[in-house]
Design an enzyme around this catalytic site. Structure first.
Site, PDB file in Angstrom:
ATOM      1  N   CYS A   1      -8.662  -6.577   2.331  1.00  0.00           N
ATOM      2  CA  CYS A   1      -8.723  -5.180   2.786  1.00  0.00           C
ATOM      3  C   CYS A   1     -10.128  -4.615   2.725  1.00  0.00           C
ATOM      4  O   CYS A   1     -10.390  -3.526   3.207  1.00  0.00           O
ATOM      5  CB  CYS A   1      -7.794  -4.321   1.941  1.00  0.00           C
ATOM      6  SG  CYS A   1      -6.144  -4.979   1.922  1.00  0.00           S
TER       7      CYS A   1
ATOM      8  N   THR B   1       0.836  -1.207   0.000  1.00  0.00           N
ATOM      9  CA  THR B   1       0.000   0.000   0.000  1.00  0.00           C
ATOM     10  C   THR B   1       0.868   1.253   0.000  1.00  0.00           C
ATOM     11  O   THR B   1       0.636   2.179  -0.784  1.00  0.00           O
ATOM     12  CB  THR B   1      -0.919  -0.016   1.248  1.00  0.00           C
ATOM     13  OG1 THR B   1      -1.737  -1.191   1.187  1.00  0.00           O
ATOM     14  CG2 THR B   1      -1.781   1.221   1.329  1.00  0.00           C
TER      15      THR B   1
ATOM     16  N   GLN C   1       0.928  -9.146  -6.433  1.00  0.00           N
ATOM     17  CA  GLN C   1       0.552 -10.563  -6.569  1.00  0.00           C
ATOM     18  C   GLN C   1       1.475 -11.330  -7.511  1.00  0.00           C
ATOM     19  O   GLN C   1       1.284 -12.532  -7.713  1.00  0.00           O
ATOM     20  CB  GLN C   1      -0.900 -10.692  -7.060  1.00  0.00           C
ATOM     21  CG  GLN C   1      -1.937 -10.195  -6.055  1.00  0.00           C
ATOM     22  CD  GLN C   1      -2.077 -11.086  -4.811  1.00  0.00           C
ATOM     23  OE1 GLN C   1      -1.681 -12.253  -4.794  1.00  0.00           O
ATOM     24  NE2 GLN C   1      -2.655 -10.522  -3.756  1.00  0.00           N
TER      25      GLN C   1
HETATM   26  N1  PLP Z   1      -1.990  -4.572  -4.147  1.00  0.00           N
HETATM   27  C1  PLP Z   1      -2.484  -5.806  -4.300  1.00  0.00           C
HETATM   28  C2  PLP Z   1      -2.739  -6.320  -5.676  1.00  0.00           C
HETATM   29  C3  PLP Z   1      -2.741  -6.613  -3.188  1.00  0.00           C
HETATM   30  O1  PLP Z   1      -3.220  -7.838  -3.358  1.00  0.00           O
HETATM   31  C4  PLP Z   1      -2.485  -6.085  -1.902  1.00  0.00           C
HETATM   32  C5  PLP Z   1      -2.801  -6.874  -0.699  1.00  0.00           C
HETATM   33  O2  PLP Z   1      -3.845  -7.469  -0.603  1.00  0.00           O
HETATM   34  C6  PLP Z   1      -1.952  -4.793  -1.798  1.00  0.00           C
HETATM   35  C7  PLP Z   1      -1.720  -4.069  -2.937  1.00  0.00           C
HETATM   36  C8  PLP Z   1      -1.629  -4.200  -0.472  1.00  0.00           C
HETATM   37  O3  PLP Z   1      -0.452  -4.760   0.038  1.00  0.00           O
HETATM   38  P1  PLP Z   1      -0.105  -4.633   1.580  1.00  0.00           P
HETATM   39  O4  PLP Z   1      -1.024  -5.572   2.295  1.00  0.00           O
HETATM   40  O5  PLP Z   1       1.325  -5.048   1.685  1.00  0.00           O
HETATM   41  O6  PLP Z   1      -0.331  -3.223   1.954  1.00  0.00           O
END
Ligand code: PLP
Length: 380
Positions: free
Chosen positions: A328, A73, A180
């Site tokens: 999320c 994120t 991913q």
């Molecule tokens: N982008 C994608 C495609 C994700 O699958 C995720 C997590 O689910 C994120 C961003 C966010 O990553 P993080 O959990 O490390 O903040």
């Protein structure tokens, strides 16, 4: 205690034992701050820089092109911040199927007056390349493009090598959310012409709360998080030494064993897909599940009925961990399925697999699903 079957690896993965062992010294005896000049500080600095070198080597980039962040994120947010605040981008192109870490960030800039355009999608949720190219020509120079390498909910993969070429031809700044795919596919950033790419360790058996942003050489920007001069002034805050070391180890293991694991996990996905198809006449799969798709993700959909209404909860009660979409936004419905327009009257379940998923677990999951849905066999 009930044995759990964990089929939510797109949300997060189990920390690898080997990764934990590699991290342990930095969580216990070697606790120096990498910015300190004394010996423990220098040791910590060495660990951080060695991890950076390892990650850089695995992605075929320079160590200076890797910036450590707290997660995927933050990496995504940093790329947007850099594009708009430092690189003069005045238009944004993204898609409705991005993770919220991109979509909500784009919306933030939209509120600040930067127009946001959404690339058209094909029927099964891929980026419509022709439509995207046309849009990019219309927005012209000073466009920031943020399109993900693979979708976390439906698994669709995007040819970012091709997108990178077209963005370069249009002088656009290109970011790809590779959360991913990094750690699941060999990625070579000499071939993929992105300016920025985001990764997150917990998606490939590393620790949660650590990620990185690849930033192409000569892409000049200022820190999103202000404070100290860490990461060559590009990301303030004391480096999370143990987690950085763990992330590098996790990436090394993932890529070392990639071919074998991809084949093994891919076989598990096929088994699940075929098992569901054989037993549930009306099962459908969201996205391009047998086409250009992650081998780790299968998004199944069942007709809505009193048996499927509480499907995720029923699976959870039986010890099976799956999800309705992105972790999320759990409980909020899926914006990805909504963008596809395939969700109405159906219940969607994302099953996602890892190197630890066994065929016995898939067998059991299908049997449990039969138990939940059986009375409805005629209609499901
Ligand atoms: N982008 C994608 C495609 C994700 O699958 C995720 C997590 O689910 C994120 C961003 C966010 O990553 P993080 O959990 O490390 O903040």
């Amino acid at each position: 205690m009930q044995e759990k079957i964990y089929l939510d690896n797109a949300a997060t993965t189990k920390l690898s034992e080997e990764v934990l062992i590699t991290m342990m010294p930095y969580l216990t005896s070697q606790y120096g701050n990498p910015s300190s000049a004394h010996a423990p500080g220098r040791e910590a600095r060495m660990a951080v820089e060695n991890a950076r070198k390892k990650i850089a080597q695995l992605l075929n980039v320079r160590p200076a092109e890797i910036i450590f962040t707290s997660c995927g994120t933050e990496s995504n947010n940093t790329a947007f911040h850099a594009a708009v605040n430092d690189l003069g981008c005045r238009q944004i192109i993204t898609s409705q199927v991005e993770h919220h870490a991109v979509l909500h960030t784009a919306e933030k800039y939209k509120k600040a007056g930067i127009p946001v355009h959404y690339a058209p999608l094909t029927e099964n949720g891929h980026i419509d390349l022709e439509g995207f190219f046309k849009l990019l020509e219309e927005t012209g120079r000073n466009t920031f493009v943020s399109l993900m390498h693979a979708n976390n909910e439906i698994g669709n993969r995007t040819d970012i090598e091709e997108l990178g070429r077209v963005c370069a031809g249009n002088e656009a700044i290109f970011h790809s959310d590779c959360v991913q795919t990094i750690g699941h596919y060999p990625v070579d950033f000499q071939k993929i012409k992105v300016h920025f790419a985001s990764a997150s360790a917990h998606k490939f058996h590393g620790p949660k709360g650590i990620g990185f942003l690849f930033v192409r050489e000569k892409t000049k920007f200022t820190s999103y998080i202000t404070g100290g001069s860490q990461e060559r002034n590009l990301r303030a805050g004391t480096e999370n030494v143990a987690y950085i070391v763990g992330m590098a180890k996790a990436l090394e293991l993932a890529l070392e064993n990639h071919d074998r694991e991809a084949a093994q996990i891919g076989a598990v996905k096929t088994m699940m897909r075929e098992g569901l198809r054989a037993r549930f006449e009306k099962v459908l799969f969201n996205g391009d599940s047998i086409g250009d798709s992650l081998y780790t993700v299968l998004n199944a959909s069942f007709p809505l009925s009193d048996k499927t209404e509480m499907l995720l909860l029923d699976l959870d009660r039986a010890g099976i961990c799956a999800s309705g979409g992105s972790a999320c936004s759990s409980g909020a419905g899926s914006h990805v399925i909504e963008a596809l327009g395939t969700g109405s009257g159906r219940v969607n379940v994302r099953f996602s697999f890892s190197r630890y998923t066994t065929t016995t677990e898939i067998d059991k999951t299908i049997r449990v699903l039969e138990g939940i849905l059986q009375p409805e066999k005629e209609t499901v």
